[in-house]
Design a protein around this motif. Structure first.
Motif, PDB file in Angstrom:
ATOM      1  N   LYS A  46       0.818  -1.217   0.000  1.00 58.49           N
ATOM      2  CA  LYS A  46       0.000   0.000   0.000  1.00 58.49           C
ATOM      3  C   LYS A  46       0.853   1.270   0.000  1.00 58.49           C
ATOM      4  N   GLU A  47       2.004   1.228   0.685  1.00 57.82           N
ATOM      5  CA  GLU A  47       2.848   2.422   0.741  1.00 57.82           C
ATOM      6  C   GLU A  47       3.342   2.798  -0.657  1.00 57.82           C
ATOM      7  N   GLU A  48       3.604   1.783  -1.492  1.00 59.74           N
ATOM      8  CA  GLU A  48       4.007   2.075  -2.870  1.00 59.74           C
ATOM      9  C   GLU A  48       2.872   2.743  -3.640  1.00 59.74           C
TER      10      GLU A  48
END
Lengths: 466, 466
Positions: A46-48
């Motif tokens: 998700k951070e990407e």
């Protein structure tokens, strides 16, 4: 491009593809049209996704999310270039919480795997699009996919109770939760499911599961006339019995399947209806008999019950082969999913006959007849510009017929690029404007999957090559 | 006021009420707080609603829609004055289309009447809030009401496939339609249902119906310990059986009902669980036996099966009497509906015990245990400011407990005025902001039911009189 260089500062370089060959392999889906993205970014956490969206939002770069791209309405197509955001390489992960009757899954998990995981606990995840063995749940969520079991159990949306979503501005939020009942504010979960990637990127879903019925029973009913089949379907559904599946195939589909992968279907039948009943063995024995009575009284030629599970599986496999089988008949198929109220199925069949004659096009029909969701497929050749012009007119007439019969443009495939020009016909100017306001309020720079759902100024259905 | 005069130019004068007595009778609902509207407008057709909203939007007058005002979260309260828009006088009308398995209804129709109309065709409308005999479907739609049958069948939202809505700017639109499957654009239907009157006024609804199961079977199971009851509920639900109802009552509720309208409930039991199974008679006979086995193995004192339908009806009537019965114990009751994942019911019960001790408040518990949706009710006296301060703290702790256990502020009553201050705790700043953006994009002047759902700056839970 500057932003591609910037991407590399936070996404591992092997997850960014920019060669022409790579961009070409991301230029199409299961529908029409080819559009080159500027870059492909494979995301795995998700951070990407959040970082990519923040960057894209800053530079106003279109982001086009995709799973396995089996979409039949153009959802993943990068119609304005930009980034193809590939979620299919994300690790597949599904965890079942049997005591809560839920499963939590990553966006890349193949839909069929979710049901398999549920079955290990005596549970089931009902939505079963024909592509379940290959499509990702993320794509199913974006398009609100259906499937045969939709008749009894509902579609994807009916089984989603919580999401993790990266917003168009790159914020990570959670909607809904792990409870079956939740009325805390607006239902963002059900707003996002089916929004075709225009409101953000789904990175996790919490799905409702059901106890798996202890038994199923398949029936195949043969008709020598399509309209009688339609009437028999209606009659069964108002008898108090709700089958888990009720699928229709016309003669052309039956023959196509038998030519493709012979399954022993009756090639001389005008139509067949394949039914599955599920529940307790005692109950379905009674219901099977009642369905046979109803169907035969209304004029079915015969009904057969497969003797073994293997035989039943063969019939359902044949049903799943319709789409690939008819794709062999002519080079191009335009697959529609205009949907009408259940009682209007015989009328829709009549209208399809008229349309076929009027525009001199080849239409085969199959689909989820029990819930009014047929799939008329126009078989054609996209290299033949004159024929494709007739196909365009036929498709327009189909949409009009569906709406006139009280139905809708799309029952389960989504609007995407192809049906966007017809949105106002169904929704009216104000209804469409209210959808657009939501879109603009969440995505002020219009970066999420532009060119989908909302028609562009003057946009028309085009199936011909420009 | 100028706008009241202007109202009279298009609304019949007898439908406009401005005397203090009239305004007082519209100043409260089934929850907390009293707020005087400036005027009451009774509307009876969509054109009247559209005209009122256009005027209100021009003058920035708050519009507070209401049906029968049985709301338990303050939905109809005119917290900022303005217009009480009374839809309860609209003609009740429900039409069933058995071939399409749908019903179309006016907003004022009592929910129970819809199910009655469906039953005449062998169908059913499952949502069954305890107030179904008096509440309007319009109120149910605004609040997304639940009820015991939610366990198996889902809540109001799961049965709405189309709406006619007057937007905050006074435009009349249609969302969804008459088909079970519909993925044409954003799902405005499911966005509006449960939005508590903040996105417009619903003037018609198209509801999905189901075949009515041929038989039902009631069971009452007695426990001498609340936690065992919770465990027994969990165990049953993971056994592959999905009862249509599974309701819980603690000892205080049992005794309250027996004091109010004796129904023969076991007054010395610590808790009872009342279960309804529905389906084919053969199936429910088998399931009834299995549920009894499961419950007794896990430690139930005994389980009884009513011998006649009348006896079963008496048990269910007793369950419906809990709310009025406990209202007799003390002058004030604060009814909550914090909801947790099913498996966390025993934990929630433990937490409620701790909260009761900590704040020295009287809490009784009943509700839809099968889907994690309990109704802890704090019994108190609103004239006792010191006690009410303790009640406020206890309620805050309940919300916190529900969210910590993976649950939600509200399972079926809605947010309204009371729970608005806790929205950010559950949704986070960004999630709440995204809801607010939708609201603002549809209702730029903020006229639709202001003071509900969204917390006002610095708003706190207040149960004491100002």
């Amino acid at each position: 491009m500057e932003w591609i260089e910037e991407l590399k500062s936070f996404i591992p370089e092997e997850q960014i593809k920019t060669t022409l060959a790579d961009r070409h392999s991301y230029s199409y889906d299961g529908s029409f049209g080819e559009y080159l993205p500027d870059a492909v970014v494979q995301v795995k956490q998700k951070e990407e996704v959040a970082a990519v969206l923040k960057l894209a939002n800053m530079y106003h770069i279109p982001v086009n999310p995709r799973g396995q791209a089996t979409c039949l309405s153009g959802g993943p197509l990068p119609v304005h270039g930009g980034i193809s955001l590939d979620l299919s390489q994300w690790p597949q992960h599904v965890e079942v919480f049997p005591d809560d009757l839920i499963a939590v899954t990553s966006p890349s998990t193949r839909t069929g795997k979710i049901n398999e995981a549920a079955e290990a606990y005596g549970l089931m995840y009902p939505p079963d699009p024909s592509s379940a063995h290959v499509a990702t749940i993320g794509g199913n969520l974006a398009e609100n996919s259906g499937g045969p079991r939709g008749l009894k159990y509902g579609v994807t949306k009916d089984f989603v109770i919580g999401l993790e979503l990266v917003t168009p501005e790159g914020e990570i939020i959670r909607t809904g939760g792990r409870t079956i009942k939740n009325v805390t504010g607006f239902d963002l979960t059900k707003l996002v499911v089916g929004s075709e990637g225009t409101l953000g990127v789904i990175t996790e879903a919490t799905l409702k599961l059901l106890p798996k019925p202890p038994a199923v029973q398949t029936l195949m009913v043969v008709f020598d006339d399509v309209r009688t089949a339609g009437a028999a379907i209606s009659k069964t559904l108002t008898s108090g019995i709700l089958p888990s599946k009720m699928e229709f195939m016309d003669q052309a589909c039956i023959q196509a399947v038998e030519n493709f992968q012979p399954a022993g279907l009756p090639v001389d039948a005008d139509a067949i209806v394949i039914i599955e009943l599920d529940g307790h063995p005692e109950t379905i024995a009674i219901e099977t008999e009642r369905v046979q009575d109803i169907m035969e009284n209304i004029g079915a030629v015969k009904s057969t019950i497969p003797e073994t599970e293997a035989e039943a599986a063969k019939i359902w496999h044949a049903r799943k082969q319709v789409s690939p089988a008819i794709a062999k008949i002519k080079p191009t198929k335009v697959s529609e999913d205009a949907t009408v109220p259940r009682s209007k199925i015989p009328d829709l069949m009549d209208r399809l006959d008229v349309i076929k004659e009027k525009h001199n096009v080849e239409i085969v029909v199959f689909g989820h007849a029990g819930d009014g969701n047929l799939h008329p497929n126009v078989l054609c050749d996209k290299r033949d510009q004159e024929e494709m012009r007739r196909v365009e007119l036929a498709v327009e007439d189909m949409f009009e017929a569906a709406i006139e019969l009280g139905g809708t443009l799309s029952g389960e495939h989504g609007i995407g690029t192809m049906k966007a020009p017809f949105m106002e016909m169904e929704l009216g100017e104000v209804g469409l404007d209210l959808m657009k306001r939501i879109k603009d309020s969440w995505d002020p720079n219009g970066i999420m999957n532009p060119g989908k759902v909302f028609p562009e100024k003057g946009q028309k259905l085009v199936l011909r090559n420009e």
